[in-house]
Motif scaffolding. Structure first.
Motif, mmCIF file in Angstrom:
data_model
loop_
_atom_site.group_PDB
_atom_site.id
_atom_site.type_symbol
_atom_site.label_atom_id
_atom_site.label_comp_id
_atom_site.label_asym_id
_atom_site.label_seq_id
_atom_site.Cartn_x
_atom_site.Cartn_y
_atom_site.Cartn_z
ATOM 1 N N ASP A 114 39.121 20.299 -55.154
ATOM 2 C CA ASP A 114 40.090 21.294 -54.678
ATOM 3 C C ASP A 114 39.622 22.713 -55.010
ATOM 4 N N THR A 115 39.159 22.892 -56.237
ATOM 5 C CA THR A 115 38.649 24.204 -56.646
ATOM 6 C C THR A 115 37.418 24.571 -55.840
ATOM 7 N N ALA A 116 36.533 23.592 -55.636
ATOM 8 C CA ALA A 116 35.307 23.851 -54.868
ATOM 9 C C ALA A 116 35.646 24.299 -53.450
ATOM 10 N N GLU A 117 36.642 23.665 -52.855
ATOM 11 C CA GLU A 117 37.039 24.059 -51.499
ATOM 12 C C GLU A 117 37.620 25.470 -51.488
ATOM 13 N N ASP A 118 38.402 25.802 -52.512
ATOM 14 C CA ASP A 118 38.945 27.160 -52.611
ATOM 15 C C ASP A 118 37.836 28.188 -52.787
ATOM 16 N N VAL A 119 36.892 27.888 -53.687
ATOM 17 C CA VAL A 119 35.781 28.810 -53.940
ATOM 18 C C VAL A 119 34.920 28.943 -52.689
ATOM 19 N N PHE A 120 34.694 27.822 -52.000
ATOM 20 C CA PHE A 120 33.895 27.848 -50.767
ATOM 21 C C PHE A 120 34.562 28.750 -49.728
ATOM 22 N N GLN A 121 35.869 28.565 -49.545
ATOM 23 C CA GLN A 121 36.603 29.385 -48.578
ATOM 24 C C GLN A 121 36.540 30.860 -48.951
ATOM 25 N N GLU A 122 36.780 31.144 -50.225
ATOM 26 C CA GLU A 122 36.750 32.539 -50.676
ATOM 27 C C GLU A 122 35.359 33.142 -50.500
ATOM 28 N N THR A 123 34.336 32.336 -50.751
ATOM 29 C CA THR A 123 32.961 32.816 -50.574
ATOM 30 C C THR A 123 32.736 33.233 -49.131
ATOM 31 N N PHE A 124 33.146 32.391 -48.188
ATOM 32 C CA PHE A 124 32.899 32.744 -46.792
ATOM 33 C C PHE A 124 33.796 33.868 -46.293
ATOM 34 N N VAL A 125 34.967 34.024 -46.883
ATOM 35 C CA VAL A 125 35.784 35.198 -46.549
ATOM 36 C C VAL A 125 35.036 36.459 -46.991
ATOM 37 N N LYS A 126 34.444 36.406 -48.196
ATOM 38 C CA LYS A 126 33.678 37.563 -48.686
ATOM 39 C C LYS A 126 32.432 37.790 -47.850
ATOM 40 N N VAL A 127 31.778 36.707 -47.423
ATOM 41 C CA VAL A 127 30.592 36.836 -46.576
ATOM 42 C C VAL A 127 30.961 37.553 -45.277
ATOM 43 N N VAL A 128 32.040 37.103 -44.630
ATOM 44 C CA VAL A 128 32.475 37.718 -43.376
ATOM 45 C C VAL A 128 32.813 39.197 -43.605
ATOM 46 N N THR A 129 33.551 39.471 -44.668
ATOM 47 C CA THR A 129 33.941 40.851 -44.972
ATOM 48 C C THR A 129 32.720 41.734 -45.175
ATOM 49 N N LYS A 130 31.763 41.244 -45.964
ATOM 50 C CA LYS A 130 30.557 42.032 -46.240
ATOM 51 C C LYS A 130 29.719 42.224 -44.981
ATOM 52 N N LEU A 131 29.640 41.195 -44.152
ATOM 53 C CA LEU A 131 28.905 41.343 -42.895
ATOM 54 C C LEU A 131 29.575 42.395 -42.009
ATOM 55 N N GLN A 132 30.893 42.320 -41.907
ATOM 56 C CA GLN A 132 31.621 43.264 -41.060
ATOM 57 C C GLN A 132 31.570 44.691 -41.596
ATOM 58 N N GLN A 133 31.442 44.824 -42.920
ATOM 59 C CA GLN A 133 31.338 46.151 -43.524
ATOM 60 C C GLN A 133 29.916 46.703 -43.436
ATOM 61 N N GLY A 134 28.971 45.859 -42.978
ATOM 62 C CA GLY A 134 27.583 46.291 -42.895
ATOM 63 C C GLY A 134 26.857 46.244 -44.228
ATOM 64 N N SER A 135 27.368 45.439 -45.185
ATOM 65 C CA SER A 135 26.757 45.348 -46.511
ATOM 66 C C SER A 135 25.528 44.451 -46.543
ATOM 67 N N TYR A 136 25.254 43.762 -45.451
ATOM 68 C CA TYR A 136 24.100 42.865 -45.409
ATOM 69 C C TYR A 136 22.931 43.540 -44.704
#
Length: 198
Positions: free
Chosen positions: A47-69
């Motif tokens: 359950d924790t792994a799924e939460d962390v995985f989801q949060e990781t990809f939310v951050k990935v999307v956010t950083k990509l959209q912000q141009g941080s990559y």
């Protein structure tokens, strides 16, 4: 123009930044298994792994959209670094709540290794036992040592990639590996466990 399936992860990330949502879907499918395995190994709770995985990809999307990559490094290593930071935040939160829970029997069965086994039945039995013993011993290592062993041997990351992912120097990564191996050898000796593959 290249087809999506012919693009590298780095090219897909840039394509997603340019507005191609299908590029992100392909990036996710290419990286989710390896990333989820890493997260599950570290947090030891689905359950924790799924939460962390989801949060990781939310951050990935956010950083990509912000141009941080920027495509200056491997996309997979960049995502692993984000996951590592999310996990560290999770540990800080856990420490603040003073709740520490291990999985039942501290099971590390999510680690692969079947491809290391020989076809000979006797050797297969010996090798399976060695892998079980290694998983048990790894569970006794401090988290930073366990993490570097997992990244190096089960994800085949270089020490440079490990250092970048965990935000430490290469020397620190090497030191953690050295201490992990010393601890594994010591524990194996104390428990009369032979860690030699057949």
């Amino acid at each position: 123009m290249k087809k999506l399936h012919d693009m590298t992860d780095e090219e897909l990330a840039l394509s997603y930044i340019d507005g191609n949502d299908r590029a992100f879907d392909l990036l996710l499918s290419r990286n989710q298994s390896k990333l989820y395995s890493y997260i599950l190994f570290v947090v030891r709770d689905r359950d924790t792994a799924e939460d962390v995985f989801q949060e990781t990809f939310v951050k990935v999307v956010t950083k990509l959209q912000q141009g941080s990559y920027t495509a200056s490094g491997k996309f997979g290593a960049w995502v692993m670094r984000i996951a590592h930071n999310v996990i560290m935040d999770w540990y800080r939160d856990m420490r603040g709540e003073r709740i520490v829970e291990a999985t039942e029997g501290n099971d590390l069965s999510n680690i692969g290794g079947g491809d290391l086994l020989d076809s000979n039945i006797e050797n297969q039995y010996i090798n399976e036992q060695v892998l079980r013993d290694v998983r048990k011993l790894m569970d006794c290592l401090p988290a930073p040592q366990r993490e570097v062993v997992f990244m190096r041997y089960f994800q085949q990351l270089s020490f440079k990639e490990i250092a970048e992912t965990t935000n430490v120097s290469i020397n620190t990564s090497l030191g953690r590996m050295r201490y992990a191996l010393l601890n594994l050898r010591r524990m194996a000796k104390e428990h009369n466990i032979a860690l030699q593959m057949a």
